[in-house]
Design a protein around this motif. Structure first.
Motif, short mmCIF file in Angstrom:
data_model
loop_
_atom_site.label_atom_id
_atom_site.label_comp_id
_atom_site.label_asym_id
_atom_site.label_seq_id
_atom_site.Cartn_x
_atom_site.Cartn_y
_atom_site.Cartn_z
N MET A 88 81.66 -18.80 7.27
CA MET A 88 81.22 -18.68 8.65
C MET A 88 79.98 -19.39 8.94
O MET A 88 78.93 -19.55 8.12
CB MET A 88 81.17 -17.35 9.04
CG MET A 88 82.28 -16.45 8.61
SD MET A 88 83.71 -16.88 9.61
CE MET A 88 83.35 -15.92 11.24
N MET A 89 79.23 -19.65 10.26
CA MET A 89 78.11 -20.04 10.74
C MET A 89 77.70 -19.24 11.63
O MET A 89 78.37 -18.93 12.68
CB MET A 89 78.11 -21.56 10.86
CG MET A 89 78.36 -22.50 10.03
SD MET A 89 78.48 -24.28 10.57
CE MET A 89 76.71 -24.58 11.03
N LEU A 90 76.43 -19.14 11.80
CA LEU A 90 75.65 -18.32 13.07
C LEU A 90 75.65 -19.55 13.95
O LEU A 90 75.61 -20.65 13.80
CB LEU A 90 74.18 -17.79 12.65
CG LEU A 90 74.28 -16.63 11.57
CD1 LEU A 90 72.82 -15.94 11.70
CD2 LEU A 90 75.33 -15.54 11.88
N ASP A 91 75.51 -19.02 15.15
CA ASP A 91 75.79 -19.92 16.21
C ASP A 91 74.55 -21.25 16.41
O ASP A 91 75.06 -22.41 16.36
CB ASP A 91 75.64 -19.28 17.59
CG ASP A 91 76.17 -20.24 18.91
OD1 ASP A 91 76.67 -21.14 18.72
OD2 ASP A 91 75.54 -19.76 19.96
N TYR A 125 74.75 -27.27 9.16
CA TYR A 125 75.47 -27.54 7.80
C TYR A 125 75.86 -28.93 7.97
O TYR A 125 76.46 -29.34 8.55
CB TYR A 125 76.52 -26.70 7.91
CG TYR A 125 77.44 -26.22 6.44
CD1 TYR A 125 76.66 -26.49 5.14
CD2 TYR A 125 78.58 -26.02 6.25
CE1 TYR A 125 76.90 -26.27 4.07
CE2 TYR A 125 79.03 -25.41 5.09
CZ TYR A 125 78.37 -25.69 4.02
OH TYR A 125 78.79 -25.29 2.51
N SER A 126 75.10 -29.69 6.70
CA SER A 126 75.38 -30.93 6.83
C SER A 126 75.05 -31.45 5.37
O SER A 126 74.19 -30.93 4.75
CB SER A 126 74.51 -31.74 7.78
OG SER A 126 74.71 -33.34 7.64
N LEU A 156 75.56 -36.65 13.04
CA LEU A 156 76.07 -35.92 12.04
C LEU A 156 76.95 -34.76 12.32
O LEU A 156 77.53 -34.25 11.49
CB LEU A 156 74.65 -35.21 11.28
CG LEU A 156 73.93 -36.10 10.46
CD1 LEU A 156 72.60 -35.81 9.93
CD2 LEU A 156 74.44 -36.61 9.36
N LYS A 157 77.05 -34.30 13.49
CA LYS A 157 78.00 -33.33 13.93
C LYS A 157 77.78 -31.96 13.10
O LYS A 157 78.75 -31.61 12.63
CB LYS A 157 79.57 -33.83 13.84
CG LYS A 157 79.81 -35.05 14.31
CD LYS A 157 79.81 -35.00 16.02
CE LYS A 157 80.13 -36.22 16.73
NZ LYS A 157 79.98 -36.07 18.11
N LEU A 158 76.52 -31.62 13.01
CA LEU A 158 76.06 -30.54 12.19
C LEU A 158 76.11 -29.01 12.46
O LEU A 158 75.88 -28.22 11.74
CB LEU A 158 74.75 -31.02 11.24
CG LEU A 158 73.66 -31.18 12.36
CD1 LEU A 158 73.19 -30.29 13.12
CD2 LEU A 158 72.50 -31.90 11.49
N GLU A 198 80.55 -28.04 16.12
CA GLU A 198 81.30 -29.27 15.54
C GLU A 198 82.03 -28.93 14.15
O GLU A 198 82.93 -29.67 13.95
CB GLU A 198 80.31 -30.34 15.45
CG GLU A 198 79.57 -30.91 16.75
CD GLU A 198 80.61 -31.72 17.45
OE1 GLU A 198 81.83 -32.07 16.98
OE2 GLU A 198 80.40 -32.15 18.92
N MET A 199 81.38 -28.03 13.40
CA MET A 199 82.00 -27.96 11.99
C MET A 199 83.44 -27.21 12.52
O MET A 199 84.35 -27.40 11.50
CB MET A 199 80.98 -27.00 11.27
CG MET A 199 79.57 -27.73 10.88
SD MET A 199 80.11 -28.86 9.50
CE MET A 199 80.44 -28.02 8.33
N LEU A 200 83.22 -26.27 13.20
CA LEU A 200 84.58 -25.36 13.56
C LEU A 200 85.74 -26.36 14.05
O LEU A 200 86.92 -26.27 13.69
CB LEU A 200 84.31 -24.41 14.47
CG LEU A 200 85.62 -23.51 14.78
CD1 LEU A 200 86.03 -22.85 13.57
CD2 LEU A 200 85.03 -22.45 15.90
#
Length: 317
Positions: free
Chosen positions: A214-217, A221-222, A247-249, A253-255
């Protein structure tokens, strides 16, 4: 409200106006409630307009806010108790990664996470959250301990990267991270990973293989930071904003690219605006995922974990 960045200046101006009106009201004994209410309404709308439309670079900035909660603060706010464990049993105790057993609503969980510092002395002590090989080996030792006692693992990721010094390479930085990837993939307990701030390169991935990632909003992450990406591609840091977009980091974008399993919303303006509320939101999500994962057959869970990461980066022509 904490104001730190250029894009937040309109909010600071509105806050100053509200403060001035309140001072006039108090000094002259006037009823300025209507004006104050109107300005507060404008402030709330401005917050929504700004924070719901952040660029990639702006989210990177928020992820680095010096008052943003770190691993130990989350553990303190979420857990009934916590026993920190130290050392990799080989070299020493890396202060950039902390870990130990904590109680989450009566459940024993192995918490492992990066830890930064609030001031210069703390940052040096924690090596700015950049772990050495012994940090990743300590993390692996604690994961194996959790597996032995059949306790789930929760990792909280917040690092600008693994420590890139010569001594770290001499002690096997690459091997330590690679070993963690292999062992986490087949760990026979539920594993939840949460990027709470910066998730840079192998330094983040070294404790980032889980059943739920999971990521906080307002985290990122890259494989590389926007500044270093800009330096490599354009020979200058000046294009870091452009690099952050390319980078779409961001969590969104990751989701979208199916590299994470979900996004955890933060209080408006970022986790640093209300750490207690953020810890409550994170705790609720962890309890929900732990309940779901503990009901699953562990062999099926491991197989799905492996399959999930094997699918990443695969191109079908």
């Amino acid at each position: 409200m904490k104001i730190s960045f250029d894009f937040e200046k309109p909010l600071a101006e509105l806050q100053q106006q509200i403060e001035k009106v309140k001072q006039v009201e108090e000094k002259n004994k006037l009823d300025m409630s209507a004006t104050i209410t109107e300005l507060e309404g404008k402030l709330e709308q401005a917050k929504k307009d700004i924070y719901n439309n952040l660029t990639g670079w702006q989210k990177v900035q928020i992820s680095r806010h010096p008052e943003r909660p770190y691993t130990l603060q989350y553990i303190e706010l979420m857990c009934d108790d916590f026993i920190e464990l130290h050392g990799d049993r080989t070299v020493g105790d890396d202060k950039a990664i902390i870990g130990g057993f904590g109680t989450l609503n009566g459940q024993t969980v192995m918490f492992i996470g990066h830890q930064k510092g609030r001031n210069t002395k703390e940052r040096q002590y924690r090596n700015f959250g950049m772990a050495n090989p012994e940090g990743y080996r300590k993390a692996l030792r604690l994961m194996k301990m959790a597996e032995k006692f059949n306790k789930p693992v929760v990792t909280l990721i917040d690092t600008p990267g693994a420590y890139p010094g010569l001594e770290a390479e001499e002690r096997g930085q690459g091997e330590a991270i690679a070993r963690n990837l292999l062992e986490m993939a087949v760990l026979k307990v539920p594993v939840i990973c949460v990027i709470i701030g910066e998730g840079a390169s192998g330094g983040a991935l070294g404790i980032g293989i889980g059943d739920r990632v999971m990521m906080l909003d307002n985290s990122w992450y890259s494989v590389i930071s926007p500044e270093n990406c800009s330096t490599i591609l354009w020979k200058t840091w000046e294009n870091k904003e452009r690099a952050a977009e390319v980078l779409k980091l961001t969590s969104t974008e990751m989701l979208k690219n199916k590299l994470i399993d979900g996004v955890i919303k933060e209080p408006l303006g970022g986790a640093h605006q209300d750490p207690v509320a953020m810890a409550g939101i994170l705790k609720k999500q962890l309890l929900k995922d732990l309940k779901t994962l503990k009901e699953r057959n562990i062999d099926e869970l491991v197989a799905e974990r492996i399959d999930k990461f094997c699918q990443m980066g695969v191109v079908n022509e």
